[in-house]
Design a protein around this motif. Structure first.
Motif, short mmCIF file in Angstrom:
data_model
loop_
_atom_site.label_atom_id
_atom_site.label_comp_id
_atom_site.label_asym_id
_atom_site.label_seq_id
_atom_site.Cartn_x
_atom_site.Cartn_y
_atom_site.Cartn_z
N LEU A 60 0.99 -1.02 -0.07
CA LEU A 60 0.16 -0.19 -0.09
C LEU A 60 0.96 1.28 0.18
CD1 LEU A 60 -2.79 1.43 0.37
CD2 LEU A 60 -2.41 1.15 2.84
N VAL A 99 0.69 5.11 0.12
CA VAL A 99 -0.39 6.17 0.52
C VAL A 99 0.56 7.57 0.41
CG1 VAL A 99 -1.40 7.40 2.48
CG2 VAL A 99 -1.48 4.89 2.44
N VAL A 104 -2.57 5.19 -3.27
CA VAL A 104 -3.63 5.96 -2.82
C VAL A 104 -3.20 7.50 -2.93
CG1 VAL A 104 -4.87 6.80 -1.03
CG2 VAL A 104 -4.58 4.47 -1.10
N GLY A 114 -5.33 9.66 2.60
CA GLY A 114 -4.54 8.64 3.33
C GLY A 114 -5.26 8.40 4.74
N THR A 159 -7.85 5.19 5.37
CA THR A 159 -7.49 3.71 4.71
C THR A 159 -8.43 2.89 5.27
OG1 THR A 159 -6.16 3.77 6.43
CG2 THR A 159 -5.20 4.17 4.24
N HIS A 175 -11.51 1.86 3.20
CA HIS A 175 -11.19 1.04 1.98
C HIS A 175 -10.62 -0.19 2.09
CE1 HIS A 175 -11.92 4.87 -0.48
NE2 HIS A 175 -11.32 5.51 0.29
N CYS A 194 4.55 5.42 3.23
CA CYS A 194 4.19 6.95 3.33
C CYS A 194 5.08 7.72 3.15
CB CYS A 194 3.52 6.88 4.55
SG CYS A 194 2.44 8.62 4.79
N LEU A 249 -2.29 3.71 9.41
CA LEU A 249 -1.51 2.88 8.54
C LEU A 249 -0.94 1.68 9.39
CD1 LEU A 249 0.83 5.73 6.83
CD2 LEU A 249 -1.48 4.53 6.10
N MET A 279 -3.17 -1.39 8.89
CA MET A 279 -3.47 -1.83 7.60
C MET A 279 -2.31 -3.02 7.41
SD MET A 279 -5.69 -0.45 6.14
CE MET A 279 -6.64 -0.31 7.66
#
Length: 233
Positions: free
Chosen positions: A22, A24, A45, A77, A80, A83, A94, A111, A114
């Motif tokens: 991911l 961001v 993202v 961001g 998250t 989503h 990030c 974050l 995630m």
């Protein structure tokens, strides 16, 4: 920073494992596309319309197999959790985002959620302990004196933004369950280069020097940017 990230990935995941990544605040998608080319499944993202349009254009030029590994989401961001399910990713990037976020702790906590257990969180931030370096090296003594006592600064786009101190982020990462495992400096010697400056002929030597300085004390502590890597427990 790319070399640093690859070093952390290689040291934490089996060779050949296809990672769920991911990214961001991915910007124009430089890291996202690079990791997709390496075989990983990447979700990018980005909130800014111009940036995500550039990323979509770059993705469209890639072979079909790479396009199939990339998902682009236009979003902030900080949402998250709307989503993605917790633990959905092996690596979360990030990079160059926290300086635009007034209160970064909620973003960082989101974050960390995630990440799957053992997952890698990679942050690139402005070094709040070295804000006096650039004005000092360019002879702007008034700005250098001011920079010693603040984490606020004006970036090259003319925007008022903020920096982060290593000790503060170390405590934050520990508190959100992704303690700091490694950190590097980025742009130790090259931060005063003008935007659009010509790429030097000895670029490989420059990169070797920056890479060595970025992992060595005392040099990394005065880098313009810090690259922090936390691991989810």
């Amino acid at each position: 920073m790319t070399r640093q990230l690859d070093e952390q990935i290689a040291g934490r995941f089996p060779v050949g494992q296809r990672l769920r990544v991911l990214d961001v605040g991915m910007g124009q998608g430089t890291q996202a596309l690079r990791l997709a080319r390496a075989g990983h499944k990447v979700t990018g993202v980005e909130q800014d319309h111009t940036m995500i349009s550039a990323a979509r254009e770059a993705l469209a030029a890639e072979p079909e197999g790479i396009r199939a590994r990339v998902r682009l989401v236009q979003s902030d961001g900080r949402d998250t959790g709307v989503h993605f399910l917790p633990g959905s990713f092996d690596v979360v990037l990030c990079h160059g985002v926290l300086m635009y976020v007034e209160e970064p702790d909620p973003l960082l906590a989101g974050l960390a959620r995630m990440l799957a257990p053992g997952g890698l969180l990679s942050l690139l931030v402005r070094n709040g302990n070295a804000l006096a370096m650039r004005p000092g090296l360019t002879g702007d003594w008034t700005a250098a004196l001011t920079a010693f006592d603040t984490t606020a600064y004006v970036n090259r786009l003319g925007l008022g933004v903020r920096a982060d101190r290593l000790e503060t982020l170390t405590a934050t990462l520990a508190g959100i369950g992704a303690p700091l495992q490694a950190w590097y400096g980025v742009r130790v010697f090259t931060d005063t280069a003008e935007d659009g400056a010509e790429v030097p002929a000895d670029l490989s030597a420059l990169l070797a020097v920056e890479e060595r300085a970025g992992r060595s004390d005392p040099y990394r502590g005065v880098a313009a940017l810090l690259h922090l890597c936390g691991v989810r427990g």
